[in-house]
Design a protein around this motif. Structure first.
Motif, PDB file in Angstrom:
ATOM      1  N   MET A 132       0.412  -1.693   0.360  1.00 50.45           N
ATOM      2  CA  MET A 132       0.020   0.040  -0.575  1.00 50.45           C
ATOM      3  C   MET A 132       1.114   1.518   0.118  1.00 50.45           C
ATOM      4  SD  MET A 132      -2.784   1.121   3.202  1.00 50.45           S
ATOM      5  CE  MET A 132      -3.998   1.635   2.402  1.00 50.45           C
ATOM      6  N   SER A 133       0.704   2.014  -0.888  1.00 48.46           N
ATOM      7  CA  SER A 133       1.411   3.361  -0.982  1.00 48.46           C
ATOM      8  C   SER A 133       0.769   4.988  -0.866  1.00 48.46           C
ATOM      9  CB  SER A 133       1.991   3.920  -2.085  1.00 48.46           C
ATOM     10  OG  SER A 133       1.047   3.683  -3.058  1.00 48.46           O
ATOM     11  N   ALA A 134       1.415   5.808   0.036  1.00 50.12           N
ATOM     12  CA  ALA A 134       0.108   7.362   0.208  1.00 50.12           C
ATOM     13  C   ALA A 134       0.966   7.595  -0.306  1.00 50.12           C
ATOM     14  CB  ALA A 134      -0.356   6.831   1.549  1.00 50.12           C
ATOM     15  N   ARG A 135       0.102   9.174  -0.565  1.00 56.07           N
ATOM     16  CA  ARG A 135       1.786  10.450  -0.991  1.00 56.07           C
ATOM     17  C   ARG A 135       0.337  11.631  -0.307  1.00 56.07           C
ATOM     18  NH1 ARG A 135      -0.219  12.055  -7.108  1.00 56.07           N
ATOM     19  NH2 ARG A 135       1.728  10.435  -7.276  1.00 56.07           N
ATOM     20  N   GLY A 136       0.768  12.154   0.428  1.00 54.14           N
ATOM     21  CA  GLY A 136      -0.016  13.668   1.160  1.00 54.14           C
ATOM     22  C   GLY A 136       1.333  15.143   0.906  1.00 54.14           C
ATOM     23  N   VAL A 137      -0.030  16.172   1.867  1.00 52.68           N
ATOM     24  CA  VAL A 137       1.071  17.223   1.583  1.00 52.68           C
ATOM     25  C   VAL A 137       0.836  17.196   3.482  1.00 52.68           C
ATOM     26  CG1 VAL A 137       1.505  19.188   0.851  1.00 52.68           C
ATOM     27  CG2 VAL A 137       0.706  17.785  -0.715  1.00 52.68           C
ATOM     28  N   LEU A 138       1.803  18.369   4.014  1.00 51.75           N
ATOM     29  CA  LEU A 138       1.528  18.311   5.003  1.00 51.75           C
ATOM     30  C   LEU A 138       1.752  20.338   5.009  1.00 51.75           C
ATOM     31  CD1 LEU A 138       1.332  18.812   8.504  1.00 51.75           C
ATOM     32  CD2 LEU A 138       4.052  18.573   7.916  1.00 51.75           C
ATOM     33  N   TYR A 139       0.741  21.134   5.466  1.00 51.61           N
ATOM     34  CA  TYR A 139       1.317  22.713   6.003  1.00 51.61           C
ATOM     35  C   TYR A 139       1.610  23.496   6.419  1.00 51.61           C
ATOM     36  CZ  TYR A 139      -0.341  22.557   0.336  1.00 51.61           C
ATOM     37  OH  TYR A 139      -0.206  22.115  -1.052  1.00 51.61           O
ATOM     38  N   VAL A 140       2.395  23.947   7.328  1.00 52.56           N
ATOM     39  CA  VAL A 140       2.546  25.141   8.683  1.00 52.56           C
ATOM     40  C   VAL A 140       2.214  26.154   7.887  1.00 52.56           C
ATOM     41  CG1 VAL A 140       3.717  25.219  11.025  1.00 52.56           C
ATOM     42  CG2 VAL A 140       4.226  22.531   9.297  1.00 52.56           C
ATOM     43  N   HIS A 141       1.185  26.025   8.459  1.00 57.41           N
ATOM     44  CA  HIS A 141       1.108  28.361   8.113  1.00 57.41           C
ATOM     45  C   HIS A 141       1.638  29.347   9.181  1.00 57.41           C
ATOM     46  CE1 HIS A 141      -2.079  26.681   4.625  1.00 57.41           C
ATOM     47  NE2 HIS A 141      -2.315  26.276   5.129  1.00 57.41           N
ATOM     48  N   SER A 142       1.967  28.461  10.090  1.00 57.56           N
ATOM     49  CA  SER A 142       1.964  29.719  10.876  1.00 57.56           C
ATOM     50  C   SER A 142       2.939  28.789  12.139  1.00 57.56           C
ATOM     51  CB  SER A 142       1.134  30.870  11.423  1.00 57.56           C
ATOM     52  OG  SER A 142       1.938  31.449  12.112  1.00 57.56           O
ATOM     53  N   ALA A 143       4.501  29.551  12.931  1.00 57.39           N
ATOM     54  CA  ALA A 143       4.328  29.170  13.934  1.00 57.39           C
ATOM     55  C   ALA A 143       5.666  29.155  14.157  1.00 57.39           C
ATOM     56  CB  ALA A 143       5.447  27.330  13.409  1.00 57.39           C
ATOM     57  N   GLN A 144       5.695  29.463  15.455  1.00 54.33           N
ATOM     58  CA  GLN A 144       6.728  30.104  16.162  1.00 54.33           C
ATOM     59  C   GLN A 144       8.152  29.171  15.635  1.00 54.33           C
ATOM     60  OE1 GLN A 144       7.099  33.130  17.390  1.00 54.33           O
ATOM     61  NE2 GLN A 144       4.666  32.862  17.516  1.00 54.33           N
ATOM     62  N   PRO A 145       8.971  29.780  15.463  1.00 53.53           N
ATOM     63  CA  PRO A 145      10.662  28.926  15.431  1.00 53.53           C
ATOM     64  C   PRO A 145      10.705  27.892  16.406  1.00 53.53           C
ATOM     65  CG  PRO A 145      10.733  31.610  15.306  1.00 53.53           C
ATOM     66  CD  PRO A 145       9.463  31.150  15.273  1.00 53.53           C
ATOM     67  N   ALA A 146      10.527  28.911  17.852  1.00 61.52           N
ATOM     68  CA  ALA A 146      10.827  27.655  18.980  1.00 61.52           C
ATOM     69  C   ALA A 146      10.489  26.205  18.642  1.00 61.52           C
ATOM     70  CB  ALA A 146      11.166  28.238  20.565  1.00 61.52           C
ATOM     71  N   LEU A 147       9.582  26.238  18.008  1.00 58.21           N
ATOM     72  CA  LEU A 147       8.631  24.962  17.881  1.00 58.21           C
ATOM     73  C   LEU A 147       8.962  24.104  16.300  1.00 58.21           C
ATOM     74  CD1 LEU A 147       4.753  26.396  18.635  1.00 58.21           C
ATOM     75  CD2 LEU A 147       5.875  24.951  19.897  1.00 58.21           C
ATOM     76  N   CYS A 148       9.303  24.469  15.385  1.00 61.68           N
ATOM     77  CA  CYS A 148       9.813  23.962  14.603  1.00 61.68           C
ATOM     78  C   CYS A 148      10.257  22.313  14.989  1.00 61.68           C
ATOM     79  CB  CYS A 148      11.375  24.871  13.494  1.00 61.68           C
ATOM     80  SG  CYS A 148      10.361  26.524  12.960  1.00 61.68           S
ATOM     81  N   PRO A 149      11.660  22.154  15.971  1.00 62.55           N
ATOM     82  CA  PRO A 149      12.408  20.930  16.164  1.00 62.55           C
ATOM     83  C   PRO A 149      10.835  20.304  16.462  1.00 62.55           C
ATOM     84  CG  PRO A 149      13.520  22.563  17.175  1.00 62.55           C
ATOM     85  CD  PRO A 149      12.080  23.458  16.953  1.00 62.55           C
ATOM     86  N   HIS A 150      10.213  20.748  17.402  1.00 64.74           N
ATOM     87  CA  HIS A 150       9.090  20.036  17.661  1.00 64.74           C
ATOM     88  C   HIS A 150       8.022  19.577  17.126  1.00 64.74           C
ATOM     89  CE1 HIS A 150      10.627  20.871  21.846  1.00 64.74           C
ATOM     90  NE2 HIS A 150      10.600  21.996  21.570  1.00 64.74           N
ATOM     91  N   ILE A 151       7.302  20.444  15.590  1.00 62.81           N
ATOM     92  CA  ILE A 151       6.769  19.896  14.992  1.00 62.81           C
ATOM     93  C   ILE A 151       8.184  19.088  13.885  1.00 62.81           C
ATOM     94  CG2 ILE A 151       6.126  20.766  12.214  1.00 62.81           C
ATOM     95  CD1 ILE A 151       5.909  23.516  14.271  1.00 62.81           C
ATOM     96  N   GLU A 152       8.740  18.968  13.894  1.00 64.52           N
ATOM     97  CA  GLU A 152       9.242  17.549  12.557  1.00 64.52           C
ATOM     98  C   GLU A 152       9.374  16.699  13.356  1.00 64.52           C
ATOM     99  OE1 GLU A 152      13.487  20.002  12.102  1.00 64.52           O
ATOM    100  OE2 GLU A 152      12.411  20.973  10.288  1.00 64.52           O
TER     101      GLU A 152
END
Length: 53
Positions: A1-21
């Motif tokens: 089974m394969s899947a595809r997708g797109v994730l948009y992060v429209h707005s984040a504080q820079p300090a949250l970036c590692p946590h989102i990743e």
């Protein structure tokens, strides 16, 4: 089974970036390194987009 997708992060504080990743990597099961760019609509905020298949 394969899947595809797109994730948009429209707005984040820079300090949250590692946590989102980290959270996205946990869902996808692979390391994630998003490219963060300034969000023109809001000062001191970044955005990112990721596509996968």
């Amino acid at each position: 089974m394969s899947a595809r997708g797109v994730l948009y992060v429209h707005s984040a504080q820079p300090a949250l970036c590692p946590h989102i990743e980290w959270a996205v990597a946990g869902v996808l099961g692979v390391p994630v390194d998003l490219t963060w760019t300034p969000q023109p609509a809001a000062p001191n905020v970044v955005r990112a987009q990721a596509e996968w298949e």
